[in-house]
Design a protein around this motif. Structure first.
Motif, PDB file in Angstrom:
ATOM      1  N   HIS A 312       0.806  -1.222   0.000  1.00 26.23           N
ATOM      2  CA  HIS A 312       0.000   0.000   0.000  1.00 26.23           C
ATOM      3  C   HIS A 312       0.839   1.272   0.000  1.00 26.23           C
ATOM      4  O   HIS A 312       0.284   2.366  -0.014  1.00 26.23           O
ATOM      5  CB  HIS A 312      -0.935  -0.007   1.215  1.00 26.23           C
ATOM      6  N   LEU A 313       2.175   1.145   0.033  1.00 20.37           N
ATOM      7  CA  LEU A 313       3.024   2.323  -0.083  1.00 20.37           C
ATOM      8  C   LEU A 313       2.993   2.837  -1.515  1.00 20.37           C
ATOM      9  O   LEU A 313       2.591   2.142  -2.444  1.00 20.37           O
ATOM     10  CB  LEU A 313       4.456   1.976   0.327  1.00 20.37           C
ATOM     11  N   HIS A 314       3.432   4.069  -1.693  1.00 17.27           N
ATOM     12  CA  HIS A 314       3.481   4.666  -3.043  1.00 17.27           C
ATOM     13  C   HIS A 314       4.917   5.067  -3.346  1.00 17.27           C
ATOM     14  O   HIS A 314       5.435   5.998  -2.744  1.00 17.27           O
ATOM     15  CB  HIS A 314       2.552   5.882  -3.113  1.00 17.27           C
ATOM     16  N   PRO A 315       5.601   4.399  -4.284  1.00 23.88           N
ATOM     17  CA  PRO A 315       5.141   3.215  -5.012  1.00 23.88           C
ATOM     18  C   PRO A 315       5.140   1.977  -4.116  1.00 23.88           C
ATOM     19  O   PRO A 315       5.814   1.970  -3.069  1.00 23.88           O
ATOM     20  CB  PRO A 315       6.180   3.078  -6.127  1.00 23.88           C
ATOM     21  N   PRO A 316       4.408   0.923  -4.503  1.00 16.61           N
ATOM     22  CA  PRO A 316       4.430  -0.317  -3.717  1.00 16.61           C
ATOM     23  C   PRO A 316       5.862  -0.813  -3.534  1.00 16.61           C
ATOM     24  O   PRO A 316       6.682  -0.735  -4.445  1.00 16.61           O
ATOM     25  CB  PRO A 316       3.593  -1.291  -4.556  1.00 16.61           C
ATOM     26  N   VAL A 320      11.170  -8.671   0.589  1.00 13.49           N
ATOM     27  CA  VAL A 320      11.489 -10.086   0.715  1.00 13.49           C
ATOM     28  C   VAL A 320      10.429 -10.726   1.610  1.00 13.49           C
ATOM     29  O   VAL A 320      10.126 -10.204   2.679  1.00 13.49           O
ATOM     30  CB  VAL A 320      12.885 -10.294   1.335  1.00 13.49           C
ATOM     31  N   LEU A 321       9.878 -11.824   1.158  1.00 13.01           N
ATOM     32  CA  LEU A 321       8.828 -12.504   1.921  1.00 13.01           C
ATOM     33  C   LEU A 321       9.423 -13.367   3.026  1.00 13.01           C
ATOM     34  O   LEU A 321      10.272 -14.223   2.772  1.00 13.01           O
ATOM     35  CB  LEU A 321       7.990 -13.390   0.990  1.00 13.01           C
ATOM     36  N   LEU A 322       8.989 -13.141   4.253  1.00  8.56           N
ATOM     37  CA  LEU A 322       9.318 -14.061   5.349  1.00  8.56           C
ATOM     38  C   LEU A 322       8.325 -15.232   5.257  1.00  8.56           C
ATOM     39  O   LEU A 322       7.130 -15.033   5.452  1.00  8.56           O
ATOM     40  CB  LEU A 322       9.179 -13.362   6.704  1.00  8.56           C
ATOM     41  N   PRO A 323       8.790 -16.439   5.000  1.00 12.98           N
ATOM     42  CA  PRO A 323       7.892 -17.543   4.634  1.00 12.98           C
ATOM     43  C   PRO A 323       7.329 -18.308   5.833  1.00 12.98           C
ATOM     44  O   PRO A 323       7.411 -19.538   5.908  1.00 12.98           O
ATOM     45  CB  PRO A 323       8.804 -18.432   3.785  1.00 12.98           C
ATOM     46  N   ILE A 355      11.881 -13.029  -3.253  1.00 16.80           N
ATOM     47  CA  ILE A 355      11.678 -11.618  -3.541  1.00 16.80           C
ATOM     48  C   ILE A 355      10.242 -11.385  -4.018  1.00 16.80           C
ATOM     49  O   ILE A 355       9.706 -12.154  -4.818  1.00 16.80           O
ATOM     50  CB  ILE A 355      12.653 -11.133  -4.634  1.00 16.80           C
ATOM     51  N   VAL A 356       9.615 -10.315  -3.516  1.00 21.38           N
ATOM     52  CA  VAL A 356       8.304  -9.889  -4.000  1.00 21.38           C
ATOM     53  C   VAL A 356       8.540  -8.600  -4.786  1.00 21.38           C
ATOM     54  O   VAL A 356       8.748  -7.526  -4.200  1.00 21.38           O
ATOM     55  CB  VAL A 356       7.325  -9.657  -2.844  1.00 21.38           C
ATOM     56  N   MET A 357       8.537  -8.713  -6.109  1.00 23.18           N
ATOM     57  CA  MET A 357       8.850  -7.561  -6.955  1.00 23.18           C
ATOM     58  C   MET A 357       7.640  -6.632  -7.061  1.00 23.18           C
ATOM     59  O   MET A 357       6.550  -7.049  -7.420  1.00 23.18           O
ATOM     60  CB  MET A 357       9.271  -8.024  -8.348  1.00 23.18           C
TER      61      MET A 357
END
Length: 361
Positions: A312-316, A320-323, A355-357
């Motif tokens: 929800h930040l601008h830009p998104p 890195v996803l903590l799994p 990574i979450v691009m």
């Protein structure tokens, strides 16, 4: 997985540390979860659960229900179906002991992974929260040990070294997000070194050569390992490590803000900033905006954790996803295997942090 430019894959980094990397290699190979549906539909996981479990009494609009159902269909989400009923003489529950469950989302997400995997095998989960109190933990372990449990999962909210919990020798134990000395017990934890390496490598591949790092508290294992991954990625790319580009924060937005202001006042400021968690990245965003700088055109920003706020930040925020969901699922599966007499090798399992691009790099 990294690859190219001599970078190590998650598995290679894990082998060098004497531990095995474990986890998904590509997102499509993983069965979609309620968390994925919630992100796709831009609602909470609770809302998804209410819709998919047909809780008609919930005050949800028809539009919200439809959005969730469409998101589930797009992702191919299938609700978990309970396996065959266990025999009356078999244990029907897994014990789950944790120090905290409400101060941060990680333990609760890990518990969701445990619960789904347990349900697939016809098992329920009995949860005990100790708040880090030794007497409360001893009482919880004693109470659980008196029950006909399949086994015990012992979880911590912060990744750390723990003493093996005192349980009957007959009871299999798996550690979640923590580890015991000398690998005395099976443990499942995030691959933080490889996560820090992967995050830094993304910025290197984007063309950045002056990359700063805002760390969390150095006393915490996650902070030390993410910094180690950052340094390894620089070395792999033949970039010098500059201590002037590293700042220690405290995981909170204000420390990210203050560290960013310091970094951007350097004679040669960075063109990319890797924040060791998403909350510090929020403060980093605020500082860069105050300075009139654009993300990512002037300065790229990388986070870590993939908290809900990141999208929800601008830009998104690229992060890195903590799994933790996958970690919980793996821990439950290992416990079920151990209870059935299977020998688990290796005993310390690192789960990939992908990574979450998004748009900040």
């Amino acid at each position: 997985m990294l690859g190219g430019n001599g970078a190590k894959t998650e598995a290679e980094v894990g082998r060098r540390d004497g531990k095995r990397a474990y986890g998904r290699r590509a997102a499509p190979a993983r069965r979609p979860t309620m968390i994925d549906v919630a992100n796709e539909a831009r609602v909470s996981q609770t809302t998804v659960s209410l819709v998919l479990n047909h809780a008609d009494g919930a005050r949800l609009s028809a539009e919200t229900r439809q959005r969730v159902m469409k998101a589930a269909a797009r992702l191919g989400y299938q609700p978990v179906r309970r396996g065959g009923a266990p025999s009356p003489s078999s244990p029907t529950s897994i014990g789950f002991v944790c120090d905290e469950i409400s101060t941060d989302p990680w333990t609760a997400i890990g518990l969701d992974g445990v619960r789904e995997k347990a349900w697939e095998h016809g098992l329920t989960v009995t949860v005990m929260v100790t708040r880090g109190d030794a007497d409360m933990e001893a009482a919880a372990l004693a109470q659980l040990a008196a029950q006909p449990l399949l086994g015990l999962i012992y979880a911590t909210i912060n990744t750390r070294l723990v003493e093996a919990p005192i349980t009957p020798s007959r009871l299999p134990v798996v550690l979640l997000n923590c580890h015991a000395a000398n690998g005395a017990l099976i443990s499942v934890a995030p691959g933080e070194v490889a996560g820090g390496h992967a995050a830094t490598d993304v910025m290197i591949r984007a063309g950045h050569r002056r990359i700063s790092y805002i760390n969390g508290e150095g006393s915490m294992e996650a902070a030390r390992q993410r910094l180690r991954g950052y340094r390894q990625a620089l070395a792999t790319a033949d970039l010098p490590f500059d201590p002037d580009l590293v700042r220690e924060g405290n995981w909170q937005p204000l420390s990210g803000y203050e560290a960013t202001r310091e970094l951007m006042s350097l004679p040669a400021p960075p063109t990319a900033i890797f924040c060791a968690n998403d909350l510090m990245a929020v403060g980093c965003y605020d500082a860069l905006r105050e300075l009139g700088l654009n993300i990512p055109d002037d300065v790229a920003v990388m986070g870590y954790d993939d908290r809900e706020i990141a999208q929800h930040l601008h830009p998104p925020l690229t992060t890195v996803l903590l799994p933790h969901f996958e970690m919980g699922s793996i821990a439950a599966e290992l416990l079920i295997d151990a209870a059935a007499g299977s020998v688990v090798r290796p005993r310390q399992i690192k789960v990939e942090c992908p990574i979450v691009m998004r748009k900040s790099v």
